[in-house]
Enzyme design. Structure first.
Site, short mmCIF file in Angstrom:
data_model
loop_
_atom_site.label_atom_id
_atom_site.label_comp_id
_atom_site.label_asym_id
_atom_site.label_seq_id
_atom_site.Cartn_x
_atom_site.Cartn_y
_atom_site.Cartn_z
N ASP A 229 0.60 -1.14 0.10
CA ASP A 229 0.02 -0.04 0.16
C ASP A 229 0.85 1.20 0.11
O ASP A 229 2.12 1.07 0.39
CB ASP A 229 -0.90 -0.05 1.27
CG ASP A 229 -2.35 0.81 0.91
OD1 ASP A 229 -2.01 1.73 -0.18
OD2 ASP A 229 -3.11 1.02 1.65
C1 BGC Z 1 -4.71 3.40 -0.04
C2 BGC Z 1 -4.87 2.53 -1.07
C3 BGC Z 1 -4.70 3.15 -2.67
C4 BGC Z 1 -3.47 3.65 -2.56
C5 BGC Z 1 -3.10 4.44 -3.82
C6 BGC Z 1 -3.56 4.27 -0.13
O1 BGC Z 1 -3.54 5.34 0.94
O2 BGC Z 1 -5.18 2.69 1.34
O3 BGC Z 1 -6.20 1.88 -1.17
O4 BGC Z 1 -4.69 2.17 -3.58
O5 BGC Z 1 -3.41 4.90 -1.43
O6 BGC Z 1 -3.99 5.87 -3.66
#
Ligand code: BGC
Length: 754
Positions: A229
């Site tokens: 993530d």
């Molecule tokens: C989120 C993800 C997301 C990623 C990219 C993170 O903060 O938890 O779900 O895909 O950011 O935007």
């Protein structure tokens, strides 16, 4: 491209450079070897492609796109085909925009109504979450675009989201928190998996080898790559060894250098790096070989699709006196800010920049008999007397009042959790005041997770619209006027109040430690076990027509756990309108030696029926439908015994049931010791084969005369209980020296080795 050959020609620095992003959304290229960069973008309810300044919080703009209904809504469809179509639509958008991987779906379990990201997640039920998200995955990947199923694993809160430690026992993980990921990998063949921010049982998911390698690849056979993530990496070197292939976004190259250094120092095997690079390039090559930028992305057509889908997701929670559907020509006061500016998606990384938004008022344009009053403001909670007065006035002059209410953005979002389950005070007050003047008050809700409804007894109908995407207004009109017969079902329980939720005592955790105390008893598994009243149960949803169930039949009364059981039931539309029914199948273990829920969803089918039409629905149940996770076996296990197959309209409205005996083909190994108690030994044929003759001999040696002395203090029940709970070693204590510990140990050895 011969990926292995290309990797063999790379320098260590080049290889390590590929282990993190170039920027927010792109991987790195190695131009001299013809390795291109690719782009990944959020999801999961459309495409959030940022072409200028990137961020992972939905702050900066992204290209104009289509916001399809969000997962909280699509889960209510109970419709695998619809989710597949939604996946296809996202895949088309990605192909058109040259995006290799869509970052979704998000399949975490709704442990508490408080989780800020519940709107992005599917359900409190692992089977429903798994079935629907896997359909979405298959749809997107049918377009040769990858998905990134997220957030792996046990990421059910936003509070301290980058540091909290989810402490969850193995059985609960296997039964509740893993299945959607397992299905994504095994059935969905997900190209990538995104690890979560949190720790799991003490270790960050981004460096958890048990999770990313042993389980994901070793047990489930995952062959894609794991991406972090955004910003989830703590110890990058440990992460590479654990199986975290790609770090996103970029660490400015600093973690790449650490990996280079670790290989040079001998702390990390270069093979781990090679493997990660190979996995990343293999997935990207799959996309590159099938790239189709000339794919048509017809946004208008997708808007219509979004409207159709949103209508199929709406849940008619209550409809007293058939106040719905509205009839053309009747006077209706439409009330509420959300009728004009709907809330249809959540805040954060899933936020779509919609090319257009359709409100209920837009959709009602030209419909006679409609008046509008704003009723409340979405800034702040204080009731606005003049807005309420206007709404009450409009409602008192109309035959029916439709209040569009719900949760404003500030009430739920990625990044933080809710602190309560209430709607804004101004909306509660509005509903109560309008209902007081108009006996035909209908409430439509736009919200991402359950709310308390202190006004439920005062209104005639409630439509749960969830966050239905950019065409939610049109969909709401379709359901209110009966152009679409409502057919959504709740993918989660609505408790009467927050305090009833099973995670209430420990949700959010203490400091960084979030202990999942309720174990497998999440959602209806808990409410049903405790026979608690709920506001609306899991699976609930009404229709403008009625359905009758009959003729439940099982293919056998008794099976082995390796056999499949076929279950069939007939469903008839007994009303006068065409409609869709969601036929739900639950399984319960009638007698079990482990704590199990009363019932668990193990099958569902959505069927369309014309008035008077009957269809037979067929389910096939295999071992997993009856099994629980046995930690001793480290496997799924079915205990021999009776199981109840229930067909229901919800977890609380079981209409038919039948029993089947399932016989286990596995034996749970039981190590006998001097401390084993008789209750357990009796169930162990191997032990009894040795013990029984000894017990007979011992009994033969005791005189009967003592038993003639009546001892009223010792009842038969008590004597039996004393025996049941006695360990083997008591035989030594009470043998008057006839049996020694050494002799007993020899007997135990004989049982264990025999
Ligand atoms: C989120 C993800 C997301 C990623 C990219 C993170 O903060 O938890 O779900 O895909 O950011 O935007």
């Amino acid at each position: 491209m011969d990926i292995k050959k290309v990797i063999s020609e790379m320098t260590l620095e080049e290889k390590c450079s590929l282990l993190s992003g170039q920027d927010f959304w792109h991987t790195k290229a190695v131009e001299r070897l013809g390795v291109p960069a690719v782009m990944v973008s959020d999801g999961p309810h459309g495409l959030r492609k940022q072409d200028l300044k990137g961020d992972h919080l939905g702050i900066n703009d992204s290209i104009k796109a289509v916001c399809l209904p969000t997962a909280c809504a699509t889960a209510a469809s109970f419709d695998r085909d619809m989710l597949y179509q939604l996946g296809e639509a996202i895949g088309d958008a990605c192909q058109h925009e040259e995006v290799a991987v869509n970052l979704g779906p998000a399949v975490n379990i709704k442990r508490s109504p408080l989780c800020g990201r519940n709107f992005e997640y599917f359900s409190e039920d692992p089977y429903l979450a798994a079935e629907l998200s896997t359909s979405q995955i298959l749809g997107t990947q049918s377009r040769n675009v990858g998905v990134s199923v997220k957030h792996f694993a046990a990421n059910s809160q936003e509070h301290r989201r980058m540091s909290s430690d989810s402490v969850v026992d193995e059985r609960t993980l296997r039964e509740i928190y893993y299945p959607a990921f397992e299905s994504a990998v095994k059935k969905g063949k997900a190209w990538t998996v995104m690890c979560s921010y949190n720790r799991l049982n003490g270790e960050f998911a981004s460096q958890h080898r048990g999770l990313l390698t042993d389980l994901l690849r070793g047990e489930w056979g995952f062959d894609g790559y794991v991406v972090s993530d955004w910003g989830a990496v703590s110890d990058r070197v440990k992460g590479v060894h654990a199986g975290l292939d790609l770090e996103m976004p970029s660490s400015g190259g600093s973690n790449d250098l650490r990996v280079v250094q670790a290989v040079r120092d001998g702390r990390l095997d270069e093979k781990d790096v090679d493997l990660a690079v190979e996995r990343i390039l293999t997935v990207h090559q799959r996309y590159l070989d099938n790239k189709k930028p000339d794919t048509v992305w017809d946004k208008e057509a997708q808007h219509q699709l979004a409207r159709k889908m949103a209508a199929e997701c709406m849940v008619l929670l209550k409809n007293e006196d058939s106040v719905l559907p509205l009839q053309q020509g009747e006077t209706v006061a439409v009330i509420g800010k959300f009728a004009k500016t709907p809330r249809f998606q959540g805040g954060g990384s899933s936020h779509i920049n919609c090319f257009k938004v359709e409100s209920l008022l837009d959709a009602l344009e030209g419909v006679p008999g409609i008046t509008y009053a704003q009723g409340y403001d979405i800034q702040g909670e204080e009731p606005d007397e003049s807005l309420i007065a206007q709404a009450v006035d409009a409602a008192s002059k109309a035959g029916k009042a439709v209040i569009v209410a719900g949760l404003p953005d500030s009430f739920e979002s990625e990044g933080y959790d809710r602190t309560h389950m209430r709607m804004p005070r101004c909306q509660v007050e509005l509903i109560q005041r309008v209902a007081a003047v108009n006996p035909n008050t209908i409430v439509v809700l736009y919200n991402g997770s359950p709310v308390e409804m202190p006004w439920i007894g005062q209104v005639k109908a409630v439509v749960e619209g969830y966050l239905g995407g950019q065409a939610v207004g049109g969909a709401t009109k379709d359901v209110l006027f009966g152009d679409v017969n409502p057919c959504g079902r709740l993918p989660e329980s609505f408790p009467l109040k927050l305090e009833h939720n099973p995670s209430y005592l420990s949700y959010g955790g203490e400091g960084n430690t979030a202990v999942y105390n309720e174990g497998v008893f999440v959602g209806y598994r808990y409410y049903d076990k405790k026979a608690m009243d709920v506001l609306f149960p899991f699976g609930h949803g009404l229709s403008y027509t009625t359905f009758a169930y009959s003729n439940l039949r099982l293919s056998a009364d008794s099976i082995q756990d390796t056999d499949a059981l076929t279950v069939q039931v007939d469903v008839t539309n007994t009303g006068s309108l065409a409609g869709k029914e969601v036929v739900q199948l639950y399984v319960g273990d009638v007698e079990s030696s482990v704590f199990r829920p009363v019932r668990e969803l193990k099958g569902f089918e959505k069927i369309a029926l014309e008035p008077g039409q009957t269809k037979t629905v067929t389910f096939t149940l295999s071992k997993r439908a009856f099994a629980y996770w046995n930690v001793q076996l480290s496997d799924w296990h079915v205990e021999t015994g009776l199981f109840r197959i229930e067909i229901g309209r919800s977890s609380r409205d079981i209409v038919l049931s039948a029993d089947v005996t399932v016989e286990s083909t596995a034996t749970v190994p039981m190590e006998v010791s001097v401390n084993s108690i008789f209750m357990d030994l009796r169930k162990n044929p191997k032990a009894m084969a040795v013990l029984e003759p000894l017990m007979r001999a011992a009994n033969a040696g005791t005189s009967d005369s003592d038993s003639d002395v009546a001892n009223e203090a010792i009842t038969a029940d008590m004597a039996e209980a004393m025996m049941r709970y006695s360990p083997l070693r008591s035989a030594v204590s009470f043998s008057d020296g006839k049996l020694t510990y050494d002799q007993l140990q020899a007997i135990v050895d004989q049982i264990n080795n025999g």
